[in-house]
Design a protein around this motif. Sequence first.
Motif, PDB file in Angstrom:
ATOM      1  N   LYS A 129       0.826  -1.213   0.000  1.00 34.21           N
ATOM      2  CA  LYS A 129       0.000   0.000   0.000  1.00 34.21           C
ATOM      3  C   LYS A 129       0.859   1.262   0.000  1.00 34.21           C
ATOM      4  O   LYS A 129       0.438   2.291  -0.528  1.00 34.21           O
ATOM      5  N   GLN A 130       2.021   1.208   0.583  1.00 34.17           N
ATOM      6  CA  GLN A 130       2.899   2.378   0.654  1.00 34.17           C
ATOM      7  C   GLN A 130       3.710   2.595  -0.618  1.00 34.17           C
ATOM      8  O   GLN A 130       4.398   3.592  -0.754  1.00 34.17           O
ATOM      9  N   SER A 131       3.632   1.644  -1.559  1.00 32.41           N
ATOM     10  CA  SER A 131       4.395   1.755  -2.796  1.00 32.41           C
ATOM     11  C   SER A 131       3.659   2.656  -3.797  1.00 32.41           C
ATOM     12  O   SER A 131       2.503   3.030  -3.590  1.00 32.41           O
ATOM     13  N   ASP A 132       4.335   2.983  -4.871  1.00 35.35           N
ATOM     14  CA  ASP A 132       3.732   3.782  -5.935  1.00 35.35           C
ATOM     15  C   ASP A 132       2.800   2.911  -6.762  1.00 35.35           C
ATOM     16  O   ASP A 132       3.034   1.718  -6.940  1.00 35.35           O
ATOM     17  N   GLY A 133       1.773   3.534  -7.298  1.00 34.97           N
ATOM     18  CA  GLY A 133       0.833   2.813  -8.149  1.00 34.97           C
ATOM     19  C   GLY A 133      -0.590   3.192  -7.813  1.00 34.97           C
ATOM     20  O   GLY A 133      -0.858   3.920  -6.866  1.00 34.97           O
ATOM     21  N   GLY A 134      -1.500   2.679  -8.589  1.00 33.56           N
ATOM     22  CA  GLY A 134      -2.908   2.988  -8.415  1.00 33.56           C
ATOM     23  C   GLY A 134      -3.604   2.017  -7.475  1.00 33.56           C
ATOM     24  O   GLY A 134      -2.969   1.282  -6.723  1.00 33.56           O
ATOM     25  N   ALA A 135      -4.912   2.004  -7.578  1.00 31.18           N
ATOM     26  CA  ALA A 135      -5.760   1.213  -6.684  1.00 31.18           C
ATOM     27  C   ALA A 135      -5.569  -0.292  -6.891  1.00 31.18           C
ATOM     28  O   ALA A 135      -5.441  -0.766  -8.013  1.00 31.18           O
ATOM     29  N   VAL A 136      -5.562  -1.012  -5.775  1.00 28.82           N
ATOM     30  CA  VAL A 136      -5.486  -2.475  -5.758  1.00 28.82           C
ATOM     31  C   VAL A 136      -6.864  -2.970  -5.329  1.00 28.82           C
ATOM     32  O   VAL A 136      -7.366  -2.581  -4.268  1.00 28.82           O
ATOM     33  N   PHE A 137      -7.470  -3.820  -6.141  1.00 24.30           N
ATOM     34  CA  PHE A 137      -8.819  -4.308  -5.868  1.00 24.30           C
ATOM     35  C   PHE A 137      -8.772  -5.745  -5.351  1.00 24.30           C
ATOM     36  O   PHE A 137      -8.180  -6.620  -5.990  1.00 24.30           O
ATOM     37  N   VAL A 138      -9.403  -5.968  -4.210  1.00 26.19           N
ATOM     38  CA  VAL A 138      -9.514  -7.290  -3.590  1.00 26.19           C
ATOM     39  C   VAL A 138     -10.828  -7.902  -4.057  1.00 26.19           C
ATOM     40  O   VAL A 138     -11.905  -7.336  -3.812  1.00 26.19           O
ATOM     41  N   HIS A 139     -10.751  -9.056  -4.712  1.00 24.06           N
ATOM     42  CA  HIS A 139     -11.944  -9.751  -5.215  1.00 24.06           C
ATOM     43  C   HIS A 139     -12.191 -11.005  -4.384  1.00 24.06           C
ATOM     44  O   HIS A 139     -11.254 -11.750  -4.078  1.00 24.06           O
ATOM     45  N   GLY A 140     -13.480 -11.271  -4.078  1.00 27.37           N
ATOM     46  CA  GLY A 140     -13.812 -12.462  -3.289  1.00 27.37           C
ATOM     47  C   GLY A 140     -13.121 -12.387  -1.941  1.00 27.37           C
ATOM     48  O   GLY A 140     -13.173 -11.368  -1.258  1.00 27.37           O
ATOM     49  N   SER A 141     -12.480 -13.467  -1.541  1.00 29.21           N
ATOM     50  CA  SER A 141     -11.524 -13.444  -0.425  1.00 29.21           C
ATOM     51  C   SER A 141     -12.102 -12.916   0.884  1.00 29.21           C
ATOM     52  O   SER A 141     -11.547 -12.011   1.510  1.00 29.21           O
ATOM     53  N   ALA A 142     -13.208 -13.486   1.334  1.00 28.43           N
ATOM     54  CA  ALA A 142     -13.886 -13.009   2.543  1.00 28.43           C
ATOM     55  C   ALA A 142     -12.985 -13.014   3.769  1.00 28.43           C
ATOM     56  O   ALA A 142     -12.962 -12.047   4.533  1.00 28.43           O
ATOM     57  N   GLU A 143     -12.270 -14.091   3.968  1.00 32.08           N
ATOM     58  CA  GLU A 143     -11.411 -14.161   5.160  1.00 32.08           C
ATOM     59  C   GLU A 143     -10.295 -13.127   5.095  1.00 32.08           C
ATOM     60  O   GLU A 143      -9.982 -12.473   6.088  1.00 32.08           O
TER      61      GLU A 143
END
Length: 191
Positions: A116-130
Amino acid sequence: MARELVYTGFMSLDGVVDSPGGTVEGHRSGGWVMQTEFVPEAYSLKGEELAETSALMFGRRSYEAFAPIWRDSEDHAAYKDLPKYVVSSTLSEDDLIDGWGDITILRTLADVEKLKQSDGGAVFVHGSAELARSLGDADLIDRYNLLVFPVLLGAGKNLFSHSDRPKQQLRLRDSDTYRNGVAKLVYDVVR
């Protein structure tokens, strides 16, 4: 500037997120999204997300379920070359599938925080309830993009933790409702 971590998913009105498209996870009501009348505009959020997705993130089980299907899916072709992150303490490099772009295994929530602290755009978490519950409890999720379906499932994996934790305030960024009863709810986490 920190990268935004966004959870995106389909959710029942009672907070269940597992098995929306099928019975892979063994949920007796698996496929509940497909049992709601299809209204194309109810899924417009998914197209909006694609425009801002710079990377994908999964827990191990969701990665194992999605990767072999999404890699060859025309509907998910735009994801093919995006960087992908799998958060797992057990997955090995040999378990990763070929032909689906750059895939990195993150072993800990500290690794996610570093990403999260690195450069770049949004990271999307799919599914992965736990994974989503762990990320939420660790205050690592910045936004929730939810399509809430008009169904009560009574059991299944919930998106939000039921553990005793400090209150977390959310701010509504966007919302809409559709004639099939689906509600789009986009919340920013207030810090």
